[in-house]
Design an enzyme around this catalytic site. Structure first.
Site, PDB file in Angstrom:
ATOM      1  N   ARG A  26       6.972   2.925  -1.880  1.00 43.36           N
ATOM      2  CA  ARG A  26       6.002   2.435  -0.883  1.00 43.36           C
ATOM      3  C   ARG A  26       6.698   1.535   0.144  1.00 43.36           C
ATOM      4  O   ARG A  26       6.382   1.581   1.330  1.00 43.36           O
ATOM      5  CB  ARG A  26       4.873   1.669  -1.582  1.00 43.36           C
ATOM      6  N   ARG A  64      -1.221   3.036  10.130  1.00 44.50           N
ATOM      7  CA  ARG A  64       0.005   2.916   9.354  1.00 44.50           C
ATOM      8  C   ARG A  64       1.129   3.789   9.903  1.00 44.50           C
ATOM      9  O   ARG A  64       2.228   3.782   9.360  1.00 44.50           O
ATOM     10  CB  ARG A  64      -0.313   3.388   7.941  1.00 44.50           C
ATOM     11  N   ARG A 104      -2.938  -1.507 -11.004  1.00 41.26           N
ATOM     12  CA  ARG A 104      -2.987  -0.320 -10.146  1.00 41.26           C
ATOM     13  C   ARG A 104      -1.860   0.616 -10.525  1.00 41.26           C
ATOM     14  O   ARG A 104      -0.732   0.173 -10.730  1.00 41.26           O
ATOM     15  CB  ARG A 104      -2.844  -0.752  -8.674  1.00 41.26           C
ATOM     16  N   LYS A 158      -2.272  -8.547   2.483  1.00 39.78           N
ATOM     17  CA  LYS A 158      -3.250  -8.109   3.490  1.00 39.78           C
ATOM     18  C   LYS A 158      -4.668  -8.082   2.908  1.00 39.78           C
ATOM     19  O   LYS A 158      -5.600  -8.601   3.499  1.00 39.78           O
ATOM     20  CB  LYS A 158      -2.905  -6.692   4.018  1.00 39.78           C
ATOM     21  N   ARG A 170       0.081  -8.192 -10.181  1.00 38.23           N
ATOM     22  CA  ARG A 170      -1.245  -7.964  -9.586  1.00 38.23           C
ATOM     23  C   ARG A 170      -2.204  -7.399 -10.629  1.00 38.23           C
ATOM     24  O   ARG A 170      -1.868  -6.512 -11.403  1.00 38.23           O
ATOM     25  CB  ARG A 170      -1.161  -7.009  -8.407  1.00 38.23           C
TER      26      ARG A 170
HETATM   27  P1  AP5 Z   1      -2.614  -7.998  -1.926  1.00 40.45           P
HETATM   28  O1  AP5 Z   1      -3.514  -8.857  -1.099  1.00 40.45           O
HETATM   29  O2  AP5 Z   1      -3.251  -7.063  -2.899  1.00 40.45           O
HETATM   30  O3  AP5 Z   1      -1.555  -7.245  -0.979  1.00 40.45           O
HETATM   31  P2  AP5 Z   1      -1.752  -6.043   0.022  1.00 40.45           P
HETATM   32  O4  AP5 Z   1      -0.863  -6.330   1.192  1.00 40.45           O
HETATM   33  O5  AP5 Z   1      -3.192  -5.774   0.307  1.00 40.45           O
HETATM   34  O6  AP5 Z   1      -1.109  -4.915  -0.889  1.00 40.45           O
HETATM   35  P3  AP5 Z   1      -1.495  -3.411  -1.131  1.00 40.45           P
HETATM   36  O7  AP5 Z   1      -0.603  -2.972  -2.249  1.00 40.45           O
HETATM   37  O8  AP5 Z   1      -2.958  -3.229  -1.314  1.00 40.45           O
HETATM   38  O9  AP5 Z   1      -1.016  -2.813   0.211  1.00 40.45           O
HETATM   39  P4  AP5 Z   1      -0.691  -1.367   0.499  1.00 40.45           P
HETATM   40  O10 AP5 Z   1      -0.702  -1.452   1.972  1.00 40.45           O
HETATM   41  O11 AP5 Z   1       0.527  -0.786  -0.089  1.00 40.45           O
HETATM   42  O12 AP5 Z   1      -1.830  -0.571  -0.280  1.00 40.45           O
HETATM   43  P5  AP5 Z   1      -3.141   0.157   0.227  1.00 40.45           P
HETATM   44  O13 AP5 Z   1      -4.184  -0.080  -0.785  1.00 40.45           O
HETATM   45  O14 AP5 Z   1      -3.423  -0.146   1.663  1.00 40.45           O
HETATM   46  O15 AP5 Z   1      -1.593  -8.964  -2.690  1.00 40.45           O
HETATM   47  C1  AP5 Z   1      -0.648  -8.446  -3.603  1.00 40.45           C
HETATM   48  C2  AP5 Z   1      -0.559  -9.379  -4.835  1.00 40.45           C
HETATM   49  O16 AP5 Z   1       0.007 -10.637  -4.435  1.00 40.45           O
HETATM   50  C3  AP5 Z   1      -1.928  -9.707  -5.454  1.00 40.45           C
HETATM   51  O17 AP5 Z   1      -1.780  -9.797  -6.847  1.00 40.45           O
HETATM   52  C4  AP5 Z   1      -2.291 -11.085  -4.859  1.00 40.45           C
HETATM   53  O18 AP5 Z   1      -3.109 -11.832  -5.726  1.00 40.45           O
HETATM   54  C5  AP5 Z   1      -0.912 -11.712  -4.683  1.00 40.45           C
HETATM   55  N1  AP5 Z   1      -0.822 -12.581  -3.515  1.00 40.45           N
HETATM   56  C6  AP5 Z   1      -1.393 -12.375  -2.293  1.00 40.45           C
HETATM   57  N2  AP5 Z   1      -1.040 -13.372  -1.459  1.00 40.45           N
HETATM   58  C7  AP5 Z   1      -0.214 -14.197  -2.162  1.00 40.45           C
HETATM   59  C8  AP5 Z   1       0.495 -15.401  -1.858  1.00 40.45           C
HETATM   60  N3  AP5 Z   1       0.462 -15.944  -0.637  1.00 40.45           N
HETATM   61  N4  AP5 Z   1       1.252 -15.961  -2.804  1.00 40.45           N
HETATM   62  C9  AP5 Z   1       1.331 -15.411  -4.022  1.00 40.45           C
HETATM   63  N5  AP5 Z   1       0.680 -14.286  -4.398  1.00 40.45           N
HETATM   64  C10 AP5 Z   1      -0.079 -13.693  -3.476  1.00 40.45           C
HETATM   65  O19 AP5 Z   1      -2.659   1.703   0.199  1.00 40.45           O
HETATM   66  C11 AP5 Z   1      -2.392   2.361  -1.017  1.00 40.45           C
HETATM   67  C12 AP5 Z   1      -1.979   3.793  -0.723  1.00 40.45           C
HETATM   68  O20 AP5 Z   1      -3.048   4.493  -0.031  1.00 40.45           O
HETATM   69  C13 AP5 Z   1      -0.754   3.973   0.192  1.00 40.45           C
HETATM   70  O21 AP5 Z   1       0.459   3.898  -0.519  1.00 40.45           O
HETATM   71  C14 AP5 Z   1      -1.029   5.370   0.782  1.00 40.45           C
HETATM   72  O22 AP5 Z   1      -0.686   6.392  -0.125  1.00 40.45           O
HETATM   73  C15 AP5 Z   1      -2.538   5.390   0.968  1.00 40.45           C
HETATM   74  N6  AP5 Z   1      -2.974   4.908   2.296  1.00 40.45           N
HETATM   75  C16 AP5 Z   1      -3.711   3.796   2.571  1.00 40.45           C
HETATM   76  N7  AP5 Z   1      -3.901   3.631   3.875  1.00 40.45           N
HETATM   77  C17 AP5 Z   1      -3.285   4.694   4.480  1.00 40.45           C
HETATM   78  C18 AP5 Z   1      -3.103   5.082   5.849  1.00 40.45           C
HETATM   79  N8  AP5 Z   1      -3.602   4.346   6.874  1.00 40.45           N
HETATM   80  N9  AP5 Z   1      -2.393   6.214   6.092  1.00 40.45           N
HETATM   81  C19 AP5 Z   1      -1.883   6.969   5.095  1.00 40.45           C
HETATM   82  N10 AP5 Z   1      -2.005   6.652   3.779  1.00 40.45           N
HETATM   83  C20 AP5 Z   1      -2.694   5.516   3.481  1.00 40.45           C
END
Ligand code: AP5
Length: 221
Positions: free
Chosen positions: A173, A94, A162, A19, A129
């Site tokens: 997660r 979410r 991270r 994402k 990552r």
């Molecule tokens: P990446 O693009 O980083 O993936 P992502 O889907 O953004 O993953 P996140 O881990 O950031 O998602 P998340 O939703 O768990 O975390 P968030 O920060 O929102 O890609 C992942 C890896 O794969 C990278 O190394 C990339 O290079 C590689 N890649 C990408 N595409 C690829 C492809 N096609 N092929 C190969 N490799 C590829 O949230 C973190 C925490 O914050 C949550 O756990 C929660 O505690 C809190 N939080 C955030 N938002 C909320 C909310 N709305 N409500 C409550 N708590 C929240």
């Protein structure tokens, strides 16, 4: 800059589905800001602000931060001037409660792109990552490496892992995602604004499918 009718886009999908990566690419292509609740929380935790202190325990164990806190952050951020011509949400809503609270703001979403990737592939991806400690750019040791493997290509900052990419936290997660977030897919499907992109092994291939989905929405298809 591409022509766009106010694109109010959300990237939906499991942790590590890509994402954030696709949101960064789309933000540049369509000249609209990306709002990542995860990035906002990580910054607050690093700076030890009140929000950061409240959120740290949830983020570090892979649980969700309470809805009211998150909705408040989003409402405030979306009221800023740079969101007037559109925006990209990464990681929000979410939960159904967040989605309903967001509906009440009247801002709405025009398009939700669901990036689908298997859990097994996600666990493998997370271990590779790397994130720039200075500018937050995301890389992967195998799928999207930097030129020298230790510094950011954008700003030369140091690459870090991270804390919530620890395999045990990743598993939690994923459980949280399947229990609390996945039901939102049906919510947006019913509204007729959901498009599915199957996440590909190569990043560029996922990008091509994502751009196709956005362009076809913009053409009114
Ligand atoms: P990446 O693009 O980083 O993936 P992502 O889907 O953004 O993953 P996140 O881990 O950031 O998602 P998340 O939703 O768990 O975390 P968030 O920060 O929102 O890609 C992942 C890896 O794969 C990278 O190394 C990339 O290079 C590689 N890649 C990408 N595409 C690829 C492809 N096609 N092929 C190969 N490799 C590829 O949230 C973190 C925490 O914050 C949550 O756990 C929660 O505690 C809190 N939080 C955030 N938002 C909320 C909310 N709305 N409500 C409550 N708590 C929240």
């Amino acid at each position: 800059m591409k022509e766009n009718k106010a694109l109010k886009l959300m990237f939906f999908g499991a942790p590590g589905a890509g994402k954030g990566t696709q949101a960064e690419i789309a933000a540049e292509r369509y000249s609209i800001p990306t709002i990542s609740t995860g990035a906002i929380l990580r910054e607050a935790i690093a700076e030890k602000t009140e929000l950061g202190k409240m959120a740290a325990g949830y983020v570090e164990t892979g649980a969700l931060v309470p809805d009211d806190l998150i909705v408040g952050i989003i409402r405030e951020r979306l009221s800023e001037d740079d969101c007037k011509n559109g925006f990209i949400l990464d990681g929000f809503p979410r939960t159904l409660a967040q989605a309903r609270a967001f509906e009440e703001t009247g801002i709405g979403l025009s398009l939700v792109i669901d990036i689908e990737v298997d859990d097994e592939r996600i666990v493998e991806r997370m271990s590779g990552r790397r994130v720039c400690a200075a500018c937050g750019a995301t890389y992967h040791t195998k799928y999207n490496p930097t030129a020298d493997g230790v510094h950011c290509d954008e700003c030369g900052g140091e690459l870090t892992c991270r804390r919530d990419d620890d395999p045990e936290v990743v598993r939690h997660r994923l459980e949280t995602y399947h229990e609390q977030t996945e039901p939102l897919r049906a919510f947006y499907e019913e509204k007729g604004i959901l498009r599915v992109v199957i996440g590909q092994e190569k990043l560029d291939d996922t990008t091509a499918l994502t751009v196709d989905a956005i362009e076809s929405y913009l053409r009114g298809e």
